[in-house]
Design a protein around this motif. Structure first.
Motif, PDB file in Angstrom:
ATOM      1  N   PRO A 181       0.828  -1.200   0.000  1.00  0.00           N
ATOM      2  CA  PRO A 181       0.000   0.000   0.000  1.00  0.00           C
ATOM      3  C   PRO A 181       0.865   1.254   0.000  1.00  0.00           C
ATOM      4  O   PRO A 181       1.990   1.248   0.513  1.00  0.00           O
ATOM      5  CB  PRO A 181      -0.798  -0.137   1.300  1.00  0.00           C
ATOM      6  CG  PRO A 181       0.042  -0.999   2.186  1.00  0.00           C
ATOM      7  CD  PRO A 181       0.742  -1.948   1.267  1.00  0.00           C
ATOM      8  N   ASP A 182       0.337   2.325  -0.597  1.00  0.00           N
ATOM      9  CA  ASP A 182       1.103   3.574  -0.648  1.00  0.00           C
ATOM     10  C   ASP A 182       0.322   4.757  -0.080  1.00  0.00           C
ATOM     11  O   ASP A 182       0.606   5.907  -0.395  1.00  0.00           O
ATOM     12  CB  ASP A 182       1.545   3.867  -2.084  1.00  0.00           C
ATOM     13  CG  ASP A 182       0.371   4.076  -3.043  1.00  0.00           C
ATOM     14  OD1 ASP A 182      -0.800   4.033  -2.585  1.00  0.00           O
ATOM     15  OD2 ASP A 182       0.614   4.283  -4.240  1.00  0.00           O
ATOM     16  N   GLY A 183      -0.645   4.495   0.768  1.00  0.00           N
ATOM     17  CA  GLY A 183      -1.438   5.557   1.379  1.00  0.00           C
ATOM     18  C   GLY A 183      -2.735   4.974   1.906  1.00  0.00           C
ATOM     19  O   GLY A 183      -2.876   3.759   2.060  1.00  0.00           O
ATOM     20  N   GLY A 184      -3.700   5.844   2.155  1.00  0.00           N
ATOM     21  CA  GLY A 184      -4.979   5.369   2.664  1.00  0.00           C
ATOM     22  C   GLY A 184      -5.821   6.501   3.207  1.00  0.00           C
ATOM     23  O   GLY A 184      -5.478   7.681   3.064  1.00  0.00           O
ATOM     24  N   LEU A 185      -6.945   6.153   3.804  1.00  0.00           N
ATOM     25  CA  LEU A 185      -7.879   7.120   4.358  1.00  0.00           C
ATOM     26  C   LEU A 185      -7.706   7.208   5.868  1.00  0.00           C
ATOM     27  O   LEU A 185      -7.432   6.205   6.537  1.00  0.00           O
ATOM     28  CB  LEU A 185      -9.317   6.713   4.049  1.00  0.00           C
ATOM     29  CG  LEU A 185      -9.727   6.682   2.570  1.00  0.00           C
ATOM     30  CD1 LEU A 185     -11.161   6.184   2.450  1.00  0.00           C
ATOM     31  CD2 LEU A 185      -9.575   8.051   1.943  1.00  0.00           C
ATOM     32  N   THR A 186      -7.859   8.409   6.397  1.00  0.00           N
ATOM     33  CA  THR A 186      -7.914   8.592   7.849  1.00  0.00           C
ATOM     34  C   THR A 186      -9.339   8.328   8.298  1.00  0.00           C
ATOM     35  O   THR A 186     -10.276   9.004   7.862  1.00  0.00           O
ATOM     36  CB  THR A 186      -7.504  10.027   8.238  1.00  0.00           C
ATOM     37  OG1 THR A 186      -6.168  10.268   7.795  1.00  0.00           O
ATOM     38  CG2 THR A 186      -7.586  10.223   9.739  1.00  0.00           C
TER      39      THR A 186
END
Length: 360
Positions: A181-186
């Motif tokens: 993964p390279d990011g995501g949601l808070t």
């Protein structure tokens, strides 16, 4: 009219499903492999055709949807099963699914005209963690929601929602690699109230209209103070909490974006006394706004007198003829008493008529 043999099969199947449904609420008893899939593998999938109405195979209309065919899927792999999230290519000719065993499945969808014919050219592989290694252990592997962000089924990026260790991550993928993964949601602070096995099940990025850029999230069962099902609009111009009206005690198992900026929500209800039910509700784009209590429009509600199982994944694409096609997949929990079903319905009308949101 149903034949006596058909009625016997229906009653027998319903009894088996009622027993199998135990695994829906007690998945720890299912026979999920403890090993980790180390690499991408080719997979031969056997697709046995099913009718949605076992007693009346000629019946095609169910609620506001039209049956386009379905299958009971089998494969000789201990990693095949547990599918909880699904996306279908805009062309409708391929799919990508994720399993709560930390794997993904990619396959071509074959048709006979508009009717499902089977799956071909299937591959299966591991979902990778931040360290680039396959996810290991149920706390990390339990992926439940999937939605395409960029690209296509073969190469792009998708949101994946996990429960137990609650998170929504952005996963780039190629034909032979899914992640890291390279990011995501808070996640909103309210999600800290989610129980381990009832996390984020539904992730639906909005691609058109006034909400373009926002992502709709729903937990499986996180009630607000009035007992309705909590959800959120993340990002976009008007983020905030929303709620789906609790009608009949269903849980949310998935959602998918519609071409008009609305969404469809897949729901499941299980009771020992009545078996398994499923429902699909459509929510208009105009109803998705902070503070709204949303009823939506019921497109289909079914109990296990029809050919359902533990329906957990839903995807949307637009066919060449202009129909909105809904594809559903079930999570067999790796139980021999449950099935991996894949089915399609068409929503012929292009202009939805939906319930007005209620003030809270």
């Amino acid at each position: 009219m149903a034949s006596s043999s058909a009625r016997v099969w229906r009653n027998t199947a319903a009894a088996i499903l009622a027993i199998a449904a135990f695994f829906i609420v007690a998945p720890a008893f299912a026979d999920k492999t403890a090993s980790v899939l180390p690499r991408v593998e080719r997979l031969a999938i056997t697709a046995i055709p099913i009718d949605f109405d076992r007693d009346d195979p000629a019946r095609k209309q169910f609620g506001k949807l039209v049956w386009r065919g379905g299958f009971n899927l089998f494969a000789k792999s201990p990693f095949f099963g547990g599918y909880s999230g699904l996306i279908v290519a805009p062309s409708g000719k391929s799919l990508l699914a994720i399993s709560d065993a930390g794997t993904w499945l990619r396959a071509n969808i074959d048709y006979d005209g508009r009717r499902l014919k089977g799956l071909s050219e299937a591959t299966i592989g591991p979902i990778l963690g931040h360290d680039g290694k396959p996810l290991a252990g149920v706390v990390e592997q339990d992926s439940e929601g999937l939605e395409l962000l960029d690209g296509d089924i073969s190469k792009g990026a998708a949101y994946v929602a996990f429960e137990r260790n609650h998170r929504v991550l952005r996963y780039p993928f190629t034909p032979d690699r899914f992640g890291p993964p390279d990011g995501g949601l808070t996640l909103p602070a309210e999600t800290k109230r989610m129980s381990a096995n009832r996390g984020i099940e539904a992730v639906a990025p909005i691609r058109t209209g006034g909400l373009k850029g926002a992502t709709v999230l729903f937990s499986e069962r996180l009630p607000d103070k009035n007992g309705n099902l909590r959800g959120w609009l993340i990002g976009g111009q008007a983020p905030g909490a929303i709620a789906l009206k609790n009608v009949g005690g269903f849980d949310i198992t998935d959602a998918a974006s519609l071409p008009d900026g609305g969404i469809v929500v897949l729901e499941r209800r299980f009771r020992y006394s009545e078996g398994v039910k499923m429902r699909i509700r459509r929510i208009a784009a105009k109803d998705l706004k902070p503070g709204a209590l949303i009823s939506g429009e019921v497109l289909l509600e079914a109990n296990d007198s029809l050919n359902i199982d533990n329906m957990e994944g839903i995807a949307v694409h637009r066919s060449a003829s202009g129909e909105t096609v809904l594809t559903l997949i079930s999570d067999d929990n790796f139980s021999p008493l449950q099935r991996t079903l894949l089915m399609q319905f068409a929503l012929p009308d292009a202009k939805p008529v939906l319930a007005e949101p209620q003030s809270r």
